[in-house]
Design a protein around this motif. Structure first.
Motif: not given
Length: 398
Positions: A282-284, A287-290, A292-295
């Motif tokens: 999730s943290n990764g 960092k790559h631009g996603l 919270n709503e996308q995860i």
């Protein structure tokens, strides 16, 4: 004409009468079982003695087939009762069975797809046996075909269909904004993800996103459904599978995620596995631009404690049993109660189902999922993910 009308009427009246009587009895039955009491308990007892599948207070499901996809995992194929309401891919059920006279409950993801359920009338759960796992080892070693277990209706929001439905109450199709679905699975976390991938492939006639699955397990022999998923990846042009054997290549790192994220703004990610794996992934992804709503994350198993230090021994007074227990804040309230020989009510053991909820009239508590203190004005707490930070009083926990 008049004679024929009277003749038809004479034939229809009994049928109308039977339909009216059936409807009236059905509604009366519904009203009866919407209430609880000694009469309902007695009638249900009689029904269960005649046939356990007639249980009106629990939903009995029969084990049709038992398989072992890996050496330490078990898949149960279950036939739920007609009143079971179906599921969305990625959801879970509360699974209940009797072990040595005690009724125990766990939450397990459904591992087949709704399309498969519609075709076969069966649902499947896959359980990985863990050392000292009371239910997982019972499922593996003792449950047999034709036995009955008990289920709840499907629950949970870890599903692309739930996310889409929240945006559009009439839709069960994938989120139109996502052109890429990235699934990250660790170990037995593959089960809800397999269900979603199989349903996405079944829905290929709709606006279908690209699917990428990154699946990590210790070895190929430990990877549940790897053969099935490999076969799907070979037959489906828009489904890419990347298996990562951690014993050979080390743990999957956040840095490695970059190779699977082509356009962060149109990617939806779903993560399931051990807590450390989900936190790292999730943290990764962020960092790559996603965002919270996308995860979406499905947390099963014990949450990772983030406990602040406590001083000395703490006392917890359980009002329901008039017992005082001693601890150092190193166990959840549920673990502490069980170690003391109590038999408190619980469900998922992961802060999801709220089966173990109780009240805390006095004392300080830490939420293991956030590492933060639980506010005193919070009405209910979940003992499975709650740790003592001072002397406590606990009540209303059956």
């Amino acid at each position: 004409m008049s004679t024929n009308f009277k003749s038809n009427e004479s034939r229809l009246m009994p049928m109308i009468g039977m339909a009216w009587t059936y409807t009236w009895l059905y509604k009366l039955g519904e009203y009866f079982w919407q209430h609880s009491g000694q009469l309902q308990d007695y009638v249900n007892f009689v029904l269960c003695e005649a046939d356990p599948r007639w249980d009106q207070q629990r939903m009995a499901a029969q084990i049709i087939k038992k398989e072992h996809p890996t050496a330490d995992s078990t898949t149960l194929w279950l036939k739920p009762p007609a009143k079971w309401q179906g599921f969305k891919p990625g959801q879970y059920v509360k699974f209940e069975c009797d072990i040595n006279g005690s009724r125990v409950q766990r939450c397990y993801s459904l591992s087949n797809s709704p399309a498969d359920f519609k075709q076969t009338g069966l649902i499947s759960i896959t359980v990985k046996a863990i050392p000292s796992g009371k239910v997982s080892n019972h499922v593996k070693d003792h449950l047999a075909e034709s036995e009955l277990v008990y289920l709840s209706h499907a629950q949970g929001e870890f599903s692309y269909q739930v996310a889409s439905a929240q945006k559009d109450s009439t839709s069960e199709q994938p989120n139109d904004l996502a052109s890429h679905y990235l699934f990250l699975a660790g170990g037995s976390g593959i089960t809800p993800i397999k269900s979603m991938i199989e349903q996405l492939i079944e829905d290929r006639t709709f606006n279908h996103p690209k699917i990428t699955l990154v699946y990590t397990a210790q070895t190929e022999a430990d990877a549940i459904y790897l053969e099935r998923l490999t076969s799907l990846a070979k037959s489906q042009a828009d489904f890419d599978l990347h298996f990562h054997a951690s014993q050979e290549h080390g743990f999957l790192t956040a840095k490695q995620l970059s190779q699977w994220i082509e356009a962060p703004e149109t990617t939806s990610a779903f993560i399931c596995g051990p807590s450390e794996f989900m936190d790292s992934m999730s943290n990764g992804l962020k960092k790559h631009g996603l965002s919270n709503e996308q995860i979406q994350i499905e947390r099963f198993g014990a949450a990772k404690p983030a406990i602040k230090s406590t001083k000395g021994k703490l006392t917890t007074y359980f009002e329901p049993t008039d017992q005082t227990l001693i601890n150092k804040g190193e166990q959840s309230l549920l673990e502490m109660a069980e170690e003391a020989g109590l038999n408190p009510k619980y469900g998922c053991r992961a802060g999801i189902c709220h089966e173990c909820k109780c009240k805390r009239p006095a004392g300080e508590l830490i939420d293991a999922q956030t590492g933060e203190a639980i506010p005193h004005d919070q009405a209910h707490i979940q003992p499975c993910v709650t740790y003592a930070a001072s002397d406590l009083v606990i009540n209303e926990w059956n």
